[in-house]
Write a protein that holds these residues in place. Structure first.
Motif, PDB file in Angstrom:
ATOM      1  N   LEU A  81      36.629  62.239 -74.873  1.00 35.78           N
ATOM      2  CA  LEU A  81      36.513  63.398 -75.351  1.00 35.78           C
ATOM      3  C   LEU A  81      37.298  64.357 -73.768  1.00 35.78           C
ATOM      4  CD1 LEU A  81      34.184  64.371 -76.672  1.00 35.78           C
ATOM      5  CD2 LEU A  81      35.499  63.932 -77.919  1.00 35.78           C
ATOM      6  N   ILE A  82      37.106  63.632 -72.641  1.00 39.54           N
ATOM      7  CA  ILE A  82      37.211  64.083 -70.826  1.00 39.54           C
ATOM      8  C   ILE A  82      37.663  63.268 -70.385  1.00 39.54           C
ATOM      9  CG2 ILE A  82      35.471  65.292 -71.066  1.00 39.54           C
ATOM     10  CD1 ILE A  82      36.733  67.163 -69.438  1.00 39.54           C
ATOM     11  N   GLU A  83      38.614  63.144 -69.971  1.00 32.63           N
ATOM     12  CA  GLU A  83      38.561  61.612 -68.869  1.00 32.63           C
ATOM     13  C   GLU A  83      39.963  62.084 -67.860  1.00 32.63           C
ATOM     14  OE1 GLU A  83      39.293  57.009 -69.094  1.00 32.63           O
ATOM     15  OE2 GLU A  83      39.721  57.822 -70.369  1.00 32.63           O
ATOM     16  N   GLY A  84      39.970  62.054 -66.820  1.00 31.06           N
ATOM     17  CA  GLY A  84      41.095  62.164 -65.153  1.00 31.06           C
ATOM     18  C   GLY A  84      40.439  62.268 -64.282  1.00 31.06           C
ATOM     19  N   ASP A  85      40.855  62.931 -63.127  1.00 30.73           N
ATOM     20  CA  ASP A  85      40.768  63.276 -62.001  1.00 30.73           C
ATOM     21  C   ASP A  85      40.655  64.748 -61.925  1.00 30.73           C
ATOM     22  OD1 ASP A  85      40.694  60.117 -60.885  1.00 30.73           O
ATOM     23  OD2 ASP A  85      42.944  61.047 -60.929  1.00 30.73           O
ATOM     24  N   PHE A  86      39.266  65.012 -61.062  1.00 29.28           N
ATOM     25  CA  PHE A  86      39.207  66.444 -60.442  1.00 29.28           C
ATOM     26  C   PHE A  86      40.119  67.113 -59.792  1.00 29.28           C
ATOM     27  CE2 PHE A  86      34.837  64.787 -61.371  1.00 29.28           C
ATOM     28  CZ  PHE A  86      34.837  66.133 -62.156  1.00 29.28           C
ATOM     29  N   PRO A  87      40.578  67.772 -59.296  1.00 28.96           N
ATOM     30  CA  PRO A  87      41.375  68.537 -58.599  1.00 28.96           C
ATOM     31  C   PRO A  87      40.878  68.283 -56.897  1.00 28.96           C
ATOM     32  CG  PRO A  87      40.969  71.044 -60.180  1.00 28.96           C
ATOM     33  CD  PRO A  87      40.688  69.031 -60.641  1.00 28.96           C
ATOM     34  N   HIS A  88      39.027  68.423 -57.455  1.00 34.14           N
ATOM     35  CA  HIS A  88      39.035  68.772 -56.027  1.00 34.14           C
ATOM     36  C   HIS A  88      37.018  67.473 -56.084  1.00 34.14           C
ATOM     37  CE1 HIS A  88      41.385  72.060 -54.508  1.00 34.14           C
ATOM     38  NE2 HIS A  88      41.339  72.531 -55.864  1.00 34.14           N
ATOM     39  N   PRO A  89      36.571  68.032 -54.818  1.00 38.89           N
ATOM     40  CA  PRO A  89      35.661  66.714 -54.795  1.00 38.89           C
ATOM     41  C   PRO A  89      34.803  67.486 -55.588  1.00 38.89           C
ATOM     42  CG  PRO A  89      36.535  66.923 -53.236  1.00 38.89           C
ATOM     43  CD  PRO A  89      37.524  67.276 -53.163  1.00 38.89           C
ATOM     44  N   ILE A  90      33.702  66.919 -56.127  1.00 36.75           N
ATOM     45  CA  ILE A  90      32.298  67.628 -56.135  1.00 36.75           C
ATOM     46  C   ILE A  90      31.125  66.291 -55.764  1.00 36.75           C
ATOM     47  CG2 ILE A  90      33.217  68.120 -58.874  1.00 36.75           C
ATOM     48  CD1 ILE A  90      31.717  65.461 -59.461  1.00 36.75           C
ATOM     49  N   MET A  91      30.165  67.069 -56.488  1.00 36.42           N
ATOM     50  CA  MET A  91      29.038  66.236 -55.152  1.00 36.42           C
ATOM     51  C   MET A  91      27.931  65.470 -56.760  1.00 36.42           C
ATOM     52  SD  MET A  91      27.496  68.913 -51.915  1.00 36.42           S
ATOM     53  CE  MET A  91      27.296  70.406 -53.684  1.00 36.42           C
TER      54      MET A  91
END
Length: 195
Positions: free
Chosen positions: A78-88
């Protein structure tokens, strides 16, 4: 390009019309996504509607520092991919919630850099115009002093750029140059360029 070749800046009414068209296009693009998302300067929330008969064991939700995947087992994500910036990742959560129309996966993502607006949740999705984001003032008060100052400066600079006026740094350079010129009237500044 000479000044006569430059396109004229849009009038306020033209800019309003162009902004409204851009907003409408952005809303249409976002409406096609299989999820909804919102953000504050420090976090992002994603909700994904799913059929009401599903349970958590029927789902796969993976949240990594730079990547996300959520899917119903045996189906396309339903959603898959790279974030534009890192998360914790250790600060992020997901839950399965019952809604009046069925169920939804609710994902909470804590941004690693709490001073950046995201143009999209995953880099393959259509972008939103982050310069149009108007954070709620009450949320600004929740930020620590340094972060709040940085956000307020970013907001001020965005507004100045929108109005075609100098940003705070550009204004500071202009003020320094004016002061220096006043202190040194014997020097010729006619060829001086600000860079």
């Amino acid at each position: 390009m000479s000044s006569s070749e430059r396109p004229a800046s849009p009038t306020p009414s033209e800019r309003e019309r162009l902004d409204a068209e851009a907003r409408k296009k952005e809303e249409a693009e976002q409406a096609t996504l299989p999820y909804k998302w919102t953000q504050r300067i420090e976090d992002v929330d994603v909700t994904i509607p799913i059929p009401g008969n599903l349970k958590a064991k029927d789902l796969i939700v993976e949240i990594k520092k730079m990547r996300i995947k959520a899917q119903i087992k045996g189906q396309d994500p339903l959603i898959e991919g790279d974030f534009p910036h890192p998360i914790m990742p250790d600060e992020c959560t997901w839950t399965l919630e019952t809604t009046p129309t069925g169920k939804e996966i609710s994902i909470h993502l804590d941004k690693q850099y709490k001073s950046e607006w995201w143009a999209h949740v995953v880099t393959t999705a259509p972008k939103i115009d982050v310069t149009k984001i108007q954070p709620e003032n009450s949320k600004l008060s929740d930020l620590d002093g340094e972060t709040r100052g940085m956000v307020e400066k970013m907001m001020y600079d965005q507004e100045m750029k929108r109005q075609g006026k100098p940003t705070s740094e550009e204004q500071q350079k202009q003020d320094m140059l004016k002061k220096f010129m006043a202190q040194h009237p014997e020097m010729d500044f006619s060829q001086a360029k600000m860079g």
